[in-house]
Scaffold this active site. Structure first.
Site, mmCIF file in Angstrom:
data_model
loop_
_atom_site.group_PDB
_atom_site.id
_atom_site.type_symbol
_atom_site.label_atom_id
_atom_site.label_comp_id
_atom_site.label_asym_id
_atom_site.label_seq_id
_atom_site.Cartn_x
_atom_site.Cartn_y
_atom_site.Cartn_z
ATOM 1 N N GLN A 55 -4.922 -0.628 -4.985
ATOM 2 C CA GLN A 55 -5.571 -1.731 -5.688
ATOM 3 C C GLN A 55 -6.330 -1.273 -6.928
ATOM 4 O O GLN A 55 -6.301 -1.941 -7.963
ATOM 5 C CB GLN A 55 -6.502 -2.472 -4.727
ATOM 6 C CG GLN A 55 -7.175 -3.676 -5.349
ATOM 7 C CD GLN A 55 -7.991 -4.463 -4.348
ATOM 8 O OE1 GLN A 55 -7.677 -4.479 -3.165
ATOM 9 N NE2 GLN A 55 -9.023 -5.124 -4.825
ATOM 10 N N CYS A 57 0.852 -1.186 0.000
ATOM 11 C CA CYS A 57 0.000 0.000 0.000
ATOM 12 C C CYS A 57 0.891 1.240 0.000
ATOM 13 O O CYS A 57 1.771 1.373 0.849
ATOM 14 C CB CYS A 57 -0.893 -0.025 1.239
ATOM 15 S SG CYS A 57 -1.660 1.554 1.645
ATOM 16 N N GLU A 58 0.671 2.130 -0.940
ATOM 17 C CA GLU A 58 1.523 3.312 -1.031
ATOM 18 C C GLU A 58 1.229 4.342 0.058
ATOM 19 O O GLU A 58 1.991 5.279 0.232
ATOM 20 C CB GLU A 58 1.427 3.954 -2.413
ATOM 21 C CG GLU A 58 0.120 4.603 -2.732
ATOM 22 C CD GLU A 58 0.101 5.207 -4.130
ATOM 23 O OE1 GLU A 58 -0.542 6.253 -4.297
ATOM 24 O OE2 GLU A 58 0.714 4.641 -5.054
#
Length: 185
Positions: free
Chosen positions: A115, A74-75
């Site tokens: 995502q 997850c960034e």
């Protein structure tokens, strides 16, 4: 991508020190190196060359590879999200080596990611490389940033999709795709 592992290790060491972690114990002294290596693995997409073949048999039905497992980061929190991707295309003039469908998932999973974007990137790649009659991608994942922190809802899964061409325009083809992805067809 050039990776400065020594610098990454120093940065992890500094962050853990700033958080009050004692790195002088035997158990923790190599943790900065292990963490730097882990992030390098997560952020290094594998190289691959696309292999396509003429659609000599004029195959005109869906090609689906289901349950392609992946892990990404997850960034927003640098925490993993893991799940499966279901990738389909309706061939045009060319077909692709089936392993390449799994490799394209890895290509986009191995980076800082969200995502929704990953789902679209996979579909974009298939459209650009194969010029198929249609594309369908469904990604299901559990995000640790949602399950072990914040709202803390273990088991919650996020589902995203991207459908293109005939899979978007033709309700029967779309329904067939979604049925086969669910494994009920």
């Amino acid at each position: 991508m050039d990776v400065d592992e020594e610098r990454a290790e120093r940065a992890v060491h500094e962050m853990l020190n700033a958080l009050g972690v004692d790195l002088t114990t035997e158990s923790l002294e190599r943790t900065p190196a292990r963490v730097a290596k882990m992030y390098r693995e997560f952020l290094t997409p594998p190289d691959f060359t696309i292999t396509t073949f003429p659609n000599d048999g004029a195959y005109d039905e869906l090609v689906i590879v289901r349950d392609i497992s992946f892990s990404s980061l997850c960034e927003h929190h640098l925490m993993p999200f893991t799940g499966v991707a279901h990738v389909a295309y309706l061939p045009g003039a060319r077909i692709v080596g089936l392993s390449k469908l799994a490799r394209v998932v890895e290509l986009y999973a191995r980076r800082l990611q969200v995502q929704e974007r990953m789902t679209t990137q996979i579909a974009d790649w298939l459209e650009a490389e194969l010029e198929p009659q249609g594309v369908g991608v469904v990604v299901e994942a559990e995000h640790l940033c949602m399950t072990v922190r914040g709202v803390r809802k273990p088991g919650a899964r996020t589902i995203t999709s991207s459908v293109r061409g005939m899979l978007r325009r033709d309700p029967r083809t779309r329904a067939e795709f979604l049925t086969l992805v669910r494994g009920t067809g």
